[in-house]
Design an enzyme around this catalytic site. Structure first.
Site, PDB file in Angstrom:
ATOM      1  N   LYS A  35       0.812  -1.216   0.000  1.00 30.15           N
ATOM      2  CA  LYS A  35       0.000   0.000   0.000  1.00 30.15           C
ATOM      3  C   LYS A  35       0.844   1.265   0.000  1.00 30.15           C
ATOM      4  CE  LYS A  35      -1.492   1.305   3.930  1.00 30.15           C
ATOM      5  NZ  LYS A  35      -2.199   1.417   5.217  1.00 30.15           N
ATOM      6  N   THR A  36       1.858   1.333   0.878  1.00 30.11           N
ATOM      7  CA  THR A  36       2.658   2.555   0.984  1.00 30.11           C
ATOM      8  C   THR A  36       3.382   2.857  -0.322  1.00 30.11           C
ATOM      9  OG1 THR A  36       2.960   2.156   3.353  1.00 30.11           O
ATOM     10  CG2 THR A  36       4.441   3.731   2.307  1.00 30.11           C
ATOM     11  N   ARG A 604      -0.400 -10.982  10.440  1.00 29.20           N
ATOM     12  CA  ARG A 604       0.894 -10.440  10.881  1.00 29.20           C
ATOM     13  C   ARG A 604       2.021 -11.420  10.573  1.00 29.20           C
ATOM     14  NH1 ARG A 604      -0.249  -6.138   9.984  1.00 29.20           N
ATOM     15  NH2 ARG A 604      -2.134  -7.154   9.225  1.00 29.20           N
TER      16      ARG A 604
END
Length: 731
Positions: A35-36, A604
């Site tokens: 996403k980033t 995670r």
């Protein structure tokens, strides 16, 4: 212009999101989907197409995320990155207010009050108006005021809508006085920063036009976590040009308790029917098995837009589900798995132990300490370092040793006994003048005219401690009596903040450590004593401090883990009434949020995922028997291998457990064997720590405290019985 870094290679969906510059855009960014990188490349693409950097507003949810975007963007496009507004909601609103807040009656030098400041203001108001904080807890009042501000309700509007009960009328009165006090002080609390900015724009057309013209392109990250006021702000700014990009994952909306409204992202297409929707589903973090498990789990939710994570990395190892007898076996199994992997070359920092509530960390910490496994807690404090645990241990220390003035000062007015600091200072001066302890002065406060006003409170306090000292109650019953007489838990539960209720639960949870100590004494044929328990606690907390960069196991709640990733994740406490929590099982909306929380936990993990369910669990001083979590049955059965680590091997008797295609039984703990005769100078080898030399060996309650200087890992303290699974003589 020449930039330091060229554009990275993007997959088709990422490129589609980057290329869509004009018009509304919804990016559903799955966990680990890059996403980033997409955000950075999208801004870079806009600038390269001629969009002015100062026309771009990029909202993030943390200052750290905003800083990362600015830093990476500067590497990508150079100095132009500095002109992009990459801020949190609050920091962007402060910039708006610093420019024009005089329009709503404040000066530009306004102060910002944090939560503690707000409480002090409110408490002063309540004192002035003779409102008992026990009847109207300040935290509860501030929570209600915050909810009102989230709906943009001024005190007068709130009073009109909430006047049915005396409590509501009191809240309305306090809200009005609280806002006046802030205004008189030229101060804003955190909610005001958002509310005043929104009101400023909505009531001043010229300002709204100015910022709409300035911010022609708006991007908001973590849109699933926005509240109502943030939604209004974003909509007001974006509605004219409609170049509005929101990024988020409805499957990771887990902050409802903070006011987050998942409907903001779910309803985005209704607000903008022509919006392009891009699903980032290729995952670069986890194995295929972990992703299939996550997909199967979250598919049970009805409130979602839908996406399926996938990876080209391969399936990897199956998820291990450990069915254990109790929380002690859970903790020891966690340690066994860690030590085995470390012995095979893994690093401790690869491991994260996740849990639903902080109190679950107690057993895990205790087992890690016994095995000298370094750990750190993220998003919390170590169990015995928590304020409420230190308070209760201070009580026990003073009961054991009334001369312990340090601990006495901590508890003399906790909870409040209306013994003020001036009176305490006077008592300390009298103790010094007369050469006696502070405790003796408090116990005979009637003998000192200077203490006449507080003598009853002081005498009652020391009498309570003396009665407990003389009671000869068993240690666990002594602790129950202490909690009852001090009303410590009631003190925290009177406050309405969930964190305060957790303090009460943590105080009760200390009994689990006491019970475990009593059981160890019984196994070793010793008589449990308060002094022995306090010595054990002191021993296990007298460890070196590990910084965040050290090679240590990470412990945290699932909420704290959002946004992080680890090679190896251990999710403990997967039982009904633990995870999902008891308050969620009868309400569909809350149950779906719990499932999203479990989805966050599963995603995670990069490589290895262990799930744990205990047949019985001691929590908050009580033993409970719960079925394994329904979430386990919602994971595709071919993703899971079941390990039963029990003294007996019962069939799992709950309706939620899945069929188990593979069974790998881990044998129960072996009977204890005599310890070697450890002597200073003896060479030893440890599975994880390597070769070392015994510095000292101190017999302790049927066990032996070893101090070993390892060649590569430095000095460690180990309890011999726990260490023998990994320790051998010679090396």
């Amino acid at each position: 212009m020449q930039t330091e870094h060229s554009a990275p290679t993007l997959n088709d969906k990422q490129q589609q999101a980057v290329d869509h510059v004009d018009g509304p855009l919804l990016i559903l960014a799955g966990a680990g989907s890059g996403k980033t990188t997409v955000l950075i490349e999208r801004v870079a693409n806009m600038i390269e197409r001629g969009v002015k950097p100062w026309q771009i507003l990029a909202i993030t949810f943390t200052n750290k995320a905003g800083g990362e975007i600015r830093e990476r963007l500067e590497k990508r496009v150079g100095e132009q990155a500095a002109d992009v507004w990459a801020h949190t909601f609050h920091s962007a609103c402060v910039r708006i207010l610093r420019r024009d807040i005089d329009r709503v009656g404040f000066t530009r030098s306004f102060s910002i009050y944090d939560a503690d400041d707000s409480q002090r203001v409110l408490k002063a108001i309540m004192n002035e108006h003779n409102i008992d904080p026990n009847d109207c807890p300040p935290r509860a009042v501030l929570t209600e005021i915050s909810k009102a501000k989230d709906q943009l309700l001024a005190p007068e509007q709130y009073a009109q809508l909430h006047d049915e009960t005396a409590f509501e009328q009191t809240i309305a009165k306090l809200y009005k006085h609280y806002q006046k006090a802030l205004r008189d002080a030229n101060a804003l609390d955190f909610d005001d920063i958002l509310c005043h900015a929104v009101n400023l724009l909505l009531t001043n057309e010229d300002l709204l036009d100015y910022y709409r013209a300035k911010f022609r392109y708006i991007m908001i990250d973590e849109y699933q976590d926005t509240n109502h006021v943030q939604y209004l702000l974003a909509s007001a700014l974006a509605d004219e040009h409609r170049n509005f990009c929101v990024v988020g994952d409805d499957d990771q909306s887990i902050y409802r308790f903070r006011g987050a409204t998942v409907e903001n992202i779910l309803n985005f297409q209704e607000q903008y029917p022509d919006a392009l929707v891009v699903r980032l589903e290729e995952n670069y973090r986890s194995t295929g098995t972990i992703l299939r498990a996550a997909n199967g789990l979250i598919a049970k939710n009805s409130q979602r837009l839908g996406k399926t994570l996938w990876t080209s990395q391969g399936d990897g190892e199956k998820i291990a589900w450990h069915c254990v007898d109790n929380s002690d076996y859970e903790a020891s199994t966690v340690c066994n798995l860690i030590m085995k992997a470390v012995g095979e070359g893994a690093k401790l920092r690869e491991f994260a132990v996740l849990y639903r509530v902080n109190a679950q960390a107690n057993k895990i910490e205790e087992s890690l300490r016994r095995n000298a496994i370094p750990y750190r807690i993220v998003g919390g404090t170590r169990f015995f370092d928590r304020l409420e645990i230190r308070d209760m241990l201070a009580y026990l220390h003073v009961i054991n040793n009334p001369q312990d003035t340090l601990r006495l000062l901590r508890i003399v007015n906790t909870p409040s006994r209306k013994i003020g600091q001036t009176s305490i200072d006077t008592a300390q001066a009298l103790a010094l003048q007369n050469g006696i302890t502070l405790y003796e002065v408090l116990a005979k406060a009637y003998a000192y005219p200077e203490l006449s006003r507080v003598q009853n409170a002081m005498i009652n306090f020391t009498t309570m401690l003396g009665d407990l000292r003389d009671s000869e109650l068993p240690l666990d019953e002594l602790y129950d009596a202490l909690l009852q007489k001090t009303k410590y838990c009631e003190f925290w539960e009177a406050k309405d903040d969930p964190k305060d209720k957790e303090r009460a639960n943590n105080a009760r949870e200390l009994k689990s450590s006491i019970t475990a100590y009593i059981e160890r004494c019984a196994e070793q044929g010793e008589t449990p004593a308060l002094s022995g328990f306090l010595e054990e606690v002191a021993l296990f907390t007298d460890l070196e401090t590990y910084d965040e960069n050290s090679d240590a196991v990470v412990l945290m709640t699932v909420h704290s883990a959002k946004g992080l990733e680890f090679d190896r994740v251990m999710l403990v406490g997967l039982e009904e009434n633990i995870f999902p929590s008891p308050r969620s099982v009868y309400e569909q909306v809350q149950l779906e949020e719990e499932r999203r929380l479990c989805y966050v936990a599963v995603t995670r993990a990069r490589k290895i995922l262990h799930l744990f369910s205990a047949q019985s669990r001691m929590l908050y001083g009580q033993t409970t028997f719960n079925q394994p979590s329904r979430f386990i049955s919602e994971i595709p059965q071919d993703c899971v291998t079941v390990h039963e680590n029990r003294q007996t091997q019962p069939t799992i008797r709950d309706v939620y457990s899945p069929s188990r295609p593979t069974r790998s039984a881990i044998p129960a703990a072996k009977p204890s064997t005599p310890l070697p005769d450890f002597q200073p100078g003896m060479r030893v080898t440890h599975t994880a720590f390597g070769n070392g030399m015994v510095i000292s060996a101190r017999p302790m309650g049927g066990d032996c405290l070893l101090e070993i200087e390892f060649d590569d890992k430095g000095k460690k303290r180990l309890m011999a019985k726990s260490a023998m699974a990994y320790l051998s003589v010679g090396g």
